[in-house]
Enzyme design. Structure first.
Site, PDB file in Angstrom:
ATOM      1  CB  CYS A  97     -44.399 -67.626  13.315  1.00 28.28           C
ATOM      2  SG  CYS A  97     -45.733 -66.504  12.827  1.00 28.28           S
ATOM      3  CG  HIS A 149     -47.082 -67.598  16.909  1.00 27.63           C
ATOM      4  ND1 HIS A 149     -45.873 -67.031  16.568  1.00 27.63           N
ATOM      5  CD2 HIS A 149     -46.796 -68.847  17.374  1.00 27.63           C
ATOM      6  CE1 HIS A 149     -44.892 -67.893  16.839  1.00 27.63           C
ATOM      7  NE2 HIS A 149     -45.431 -69.004  17.321  1.00 27.63           N
ATOM      8  CG  HIS A 205     -43.161 -71.906  17.928  1.00 30.14           C
ATOM      9  ND1 HIS A 205     -43.719 -70.805  18.532  1.00 30.14           N
ATOM     10  CD2 HIS A 205     -42.349 -72.462  18.876  1.00 30.14           C
ATOM     11  CE1 HIS A 205     -43.297 -70.701  19.778  1.00 30.14           C
ATOM     12  NE2 HIS A 205     -42.472 -71.685  20.014  1.00 30.14           N
TER      13      HIS A 205
END
Length: 353
Positions: A268, A316, A328
């Site tokens: 990520c 994240h 993402h």
């Protein structure tokens, strides 16, 4: 006569036998509970599997960000160590040149008679101690004073460099041990998630996002339903944010690989770093550092190109593209894709430029 009566025997079908049978059956039932099917784990529903897998992925991603941070620190320590070693080698070469010069002077004086202090310096196993000796200070001539002072200074500087290198080496070893611990955690979490998913039929794995082909098809569909990259880039606050958005669109469908920063696979924070690197901006490696890499903005202020962060541990990150959507790299079960920012607990946002 009553005292001599024999006690009445109970029949085989009487109360005593029935009681013994009941106890035996109860014991058998108890034994079955520990050794038989009563000891088996209950079958998880697909929803329960999804919840466990999602938790494992989240924990693995948190460990991945720690791994990324430790890797960044290890690389920095290694670079510093290499620099110190190079500098020590350079200084040692300069020291040898200075000692050779002193040796030349000493040789000339030796030919004139007597072993000069500089020659003793060149021959000694402990030059620093010899430089400090009263005998040397007393015998050294003024002609050599500057050269001797230069040698003394270089010896001290080299010793300092070696000490700094020793510290950096210890730091590097510590970071490498930390990398190993985080890697073990990540692989353990991902392995547990794969084992859970493998227990489900193929169609249920597809519903949970375990089917990579299905996830890719879903990504393509979501991309077509959204505005084109051009529409997202025109709403970006500046050209660099627009370039980062364009890069992220171009990487839709790329696989998630923990620790990867592109160009063909990402985790990520690796995707975010690569997107802004393509725009000429250097971002930190981890989510923990990326959230402080720009100006914080509220959810109502979000524009394409902003970084959106999730979970209380800031584990994240995604790249906002407008309309409540982000691009993402989610986890190993799905490639880089478009998703709503409501999909995970929102933790904050940052505008890089």
């Amino acid at each position: 006569m009553a005292a001599h009566r024999k006690p009445r025997r109970r029949s085989a079908g009487g109360h005593t036998v029935r009681t013994a049978a009941t106890i035996a059956l109860a014991g058998a039932a108890t034994a079955t509970g520990f050794d038989g099917i009563g000891h088996a784990q209950p079958q998880l529903t697909p929803a329960q599997v999804k919840a466990k897998v999602d938790q494992l992925y989240q924990e693995a991603e948190a460990a991945t960000e720690k791994y990324n941070g430790a890797k960044e620190q290890a690389e920095a320590a290694e670079n510093r160590l290499d620099g110190l070693r190079d500098e020590a080698a350079r200084r040692t070469e300069q020291l040898n040149e200075a000692r050779d010069a002193l040796g030349s002077i000493a040789a000339a004086q030796y030919r004139g008679g007597g072993l000069d202090p500089a020659m003793q310096l060149a021959l000694t196993d402990d030059p620093d101690r010899y430089l400090d000796s009263a005998e040397f200070v007393e015998r050294a001539g003024t002609r050599q004073a500057a050269s001797v002072a230069n040698v003394r200074r270089q010896l001290r500087e080299i010793e300092q460099l070696r000490g700094a290198a020793h510290i950096e080496l210890a730091s590097l070893k510590s970071r490498q041990a930390e990398l190993k611990r985080h890697k073990k955690t990540i692989t353990g979490k991902l392995g547990a998630a794969r084992r859970l998913l493998s227990q489900l039929p193929a169609e249920e794995r597809a519903v949970l996002g375990g089917d990579g082909d299905r996830a890719s098809r879903a990504t393509t569909g979501a991309r077509e339903e959204l505005a084109t990259p051009g529409a997202a880039t025109t709403e970006a606050p500046n050209s660099r944010a627009a370039a980062a958005v364009s890069y992220a669109y171009a990487k839709l469908g790329s696989p998630y690989v923990w620790g990867a920063t592109g160009p063909d696979a990402f985790d990520c924070s690796g995707l975010i770093q690569a997107a802004y690197r393509s725009a000429g901006i250097s971002l930190p490696r981890t989510t923990y550092a990326q959230i402080d890499a720009g100006r914080r903005v509220s959810r109502s202020e979000l524009l394409p190109g902003d970084l959106v962060f999730f979970y209380s541990g800031i584990s994240h990150v995604g790249l906002y593209i407008g309309n409540g959507q982000m691009i993402h790299a989610p986890n190993p079960s799905a490639p880089v894709r478009v998703a709503p920012i409501d999909q995970m607990p929102f933790a904050g946002a940052t505008r890089v430029v």
